[in-house]
Design a protein around this motif. Sequence first.
Motif, short mmCIF file in Angstrom:
data_model
loop_
_atom_site.label_atom_id
_atom_site.label_comp_id
_atom_site.label_asym_id
_atom_site.label_seq_id
_atom_site.Cartn_x
_atom_site.Cartn_y
_atom_site.Cartn_z
N UNK A 85 0.83 -1.20 0.00
CA UNK A 85 0.00 0.00 0.00
C UNK A 85 0.87 1.25 0.00
N UNK A 86 1.95 1.21 0.77
CA UNK A 86 2.82 2.38 0.89
C UNK A 86 3.51 2.70 -0.43
N UNK A 87 3.83 1.68 -1.23
CA UNK A 87 4.52 1.90 -2.49
C UNK A 87 3.58 2.24 -3.64
N UNK A 88 2.29 2.17 -3.41
CA UNK A 88 1.32 2.45 -4.48
C UNK A 88 1.22 3.94 -4.76
N UNK A 89 0.96 4.26 -6.01
CA UNK A 89 0.62 5.65 -6.35
C UNK A 89 -0.80 5.96 -5.93
N UNK B 26 -9.59 -1.01 5.07
CA UNK B 26 -8.42 -0.83 4.20
C UNK B 26 -8.30 0.62 3.72
N UNK B 27 -9.42 1.31 3.55
CA UNK B 27 -9.35 2.73 3.19
C UNK B 27 -8.73 3.53 4.33
N UNK B 28 -9.13 3.24 5.54
CA UNK B 28 -8.52 3.92 6.69
C UNK B 28 -7.02 3.63 6.76
N UNK B 29 -6.65 2.40 6.46
CA UNK B 29 -5.24 2.05 6.48
C UNK B 29 -4.47 2.79 5.40
N UNK B 30 -5.07 2.89 4.21
CA UNK B 30 -4.42 3.62 3.12
C UNK B 30 -4.27 5.10 3.47
N UNK B 31 -5.28 5.68 4.08
CA UNK B 31 -5.18 7.08 4.50
C UNK B 31 -4.11 7.24 5.58
N UNK B 32 -3.95 6.23 6.42
CA UNK B 32 -2.91 6.28 7.45
C UNK B 32 -1.52 6.34 6.83
N UNK B 33 -1.41 5.86 5.59
CA UNK B 33 -0.14 5.89 4.86
C UNK B 33 -0.08 7.04 3.86
N UNK B 34 -1.00 7.99 4.02
CA UNK B 34 -1.03 9.19 3.18
C UNK B 34 -1.24 8.88 1.70
N UNK B 35 -2.00 7.84 1.42
CA UNK B 35 -2.24 7.46 0.04
C UNK B 35 -3.44 8.20 -0.53
N UNK B 36 -3.38 8.49 -1.81
CA UNK B 36 -4.55 8.95 -2.54
C UNK B 36 -5.48 7.76 -2.72
N UNK C 152 -1.84 14.40 -5.02
CA UNK C 152 -3.26 14.71 -4.96
C UNK C 152 -3.68 15.32 -3.63
N UNK C 153 -3.00 14.92 -2.54
CA UNK C 153 -3.35 15.44 -1.23
C UNK C 153 -2.09 15.92 -0.51
N UNK C 154 -2.28 16.71 0.52
CA UNK C 154 -1.16 17.06 1.37
C UNK C 154 -0.59 15.78 2.01
N UNK C 155 0.64 15.84 2.45
CA UNK C 155 1.32 14.64 2.92
C UNK C 155 0.66 14.03 4.15
N UNK C 156 0.05 14.84 4.99
CA UNK C 156 -0.56 14.31 6.22
C UNK C 156 -2.08 14.43 6.22
N UNK C 157 -2.65 14.59 5.05
CA UNK C 157 -4.08 14.84 4.95
C UNK C 157 -4.90 13.68 5.49
N UNK C 158 -4.57 12.45 5.02
CA UNK C 158 -5.34 11.29 5.44
C UNK C 158 -5.16 10.98 6.91
N UNK C 159 -3.93 11.15 7.40
CA UNK C 159 -3.67 10.86 8.81
C UNK C 159 -4.48 11.77 9.72
N UNK C 160 -4.55 13.03 9.38
CA UNK C 160 -5.33 13.97 10.20
C UNK C 160 -6.81 13.56 10.23
#
Length: 232
Positions: free
Chosen positions: A152-156, A170-180, A222-230
């Motif tokens: 997940x971390x290596x995905x674009x 899994x969406x929450x997990x992806x956001x935790x890794x700052x993924x789009x 696409x998003x700020x680096x810490x957008x999903x984590x916040x």
Amino acid sequence: QKFLWFHHGSYEITGDKIEKEFECFSMFDKLMTVTEANKKMLCNVFPSLSNKFEVIGNIVDIEEIQRLALEPINDFNNNSKTIVTVGRLSEEKGQLFALEVAREIKEQCIDFNWYFIGEGDLYDKCIDKANEFGLEKNCFFIGNKINPYPYMAHADIYVQPSFIESECITIKEALSLNKTVLATDIAAISEVLNNGEFGYIEKIIPSDFAKRLIELLNKENSFQSDFGVKHI
């Protein structure tokens, strides 16, 4: 006190079975769901029990996910634009729909790799469909992974193509890794992504979904680096 935990994105019980379920639900002090969408769904089935329903979302450990995401992997190629989807291979999780989307993307001559992590009853059907669509060099079904987070971390882009979800962990997990994140437009997912504020949602139509995915593959940061984590 007795709490009941309901964790499914649809309610398919009908007829006399609903009465038996009502008797069972009535024995509990609280009935817990993981999203407001699920609560609304169940309140429509059991309106007289509406005062018993409460929402507690699934919990994810952000720091642990980020730590595990640092582990090395050797079966992942990110020389091309890379998409990752995690989930059991089943009708409701939408991997067959995702392959239709992948076919549309390939027809646009986009260079991409799409990794599907998980196992399930549709494994053989997914492989056959990928071969039928000529996606053997683009879509990879790599089975279950004890630790899916490095992938997940290596995905674009992280894609969730589900038809049914209670609340997509899994969406929450992806956001935790700052993924789009790009996901199908269903009630529970829209709620997790705050109606598109923290990720992209698109109709369950292959051409529309593919168009949005191509836009995101061509878009940087696409998003700020810490957008999903916040958000989480």
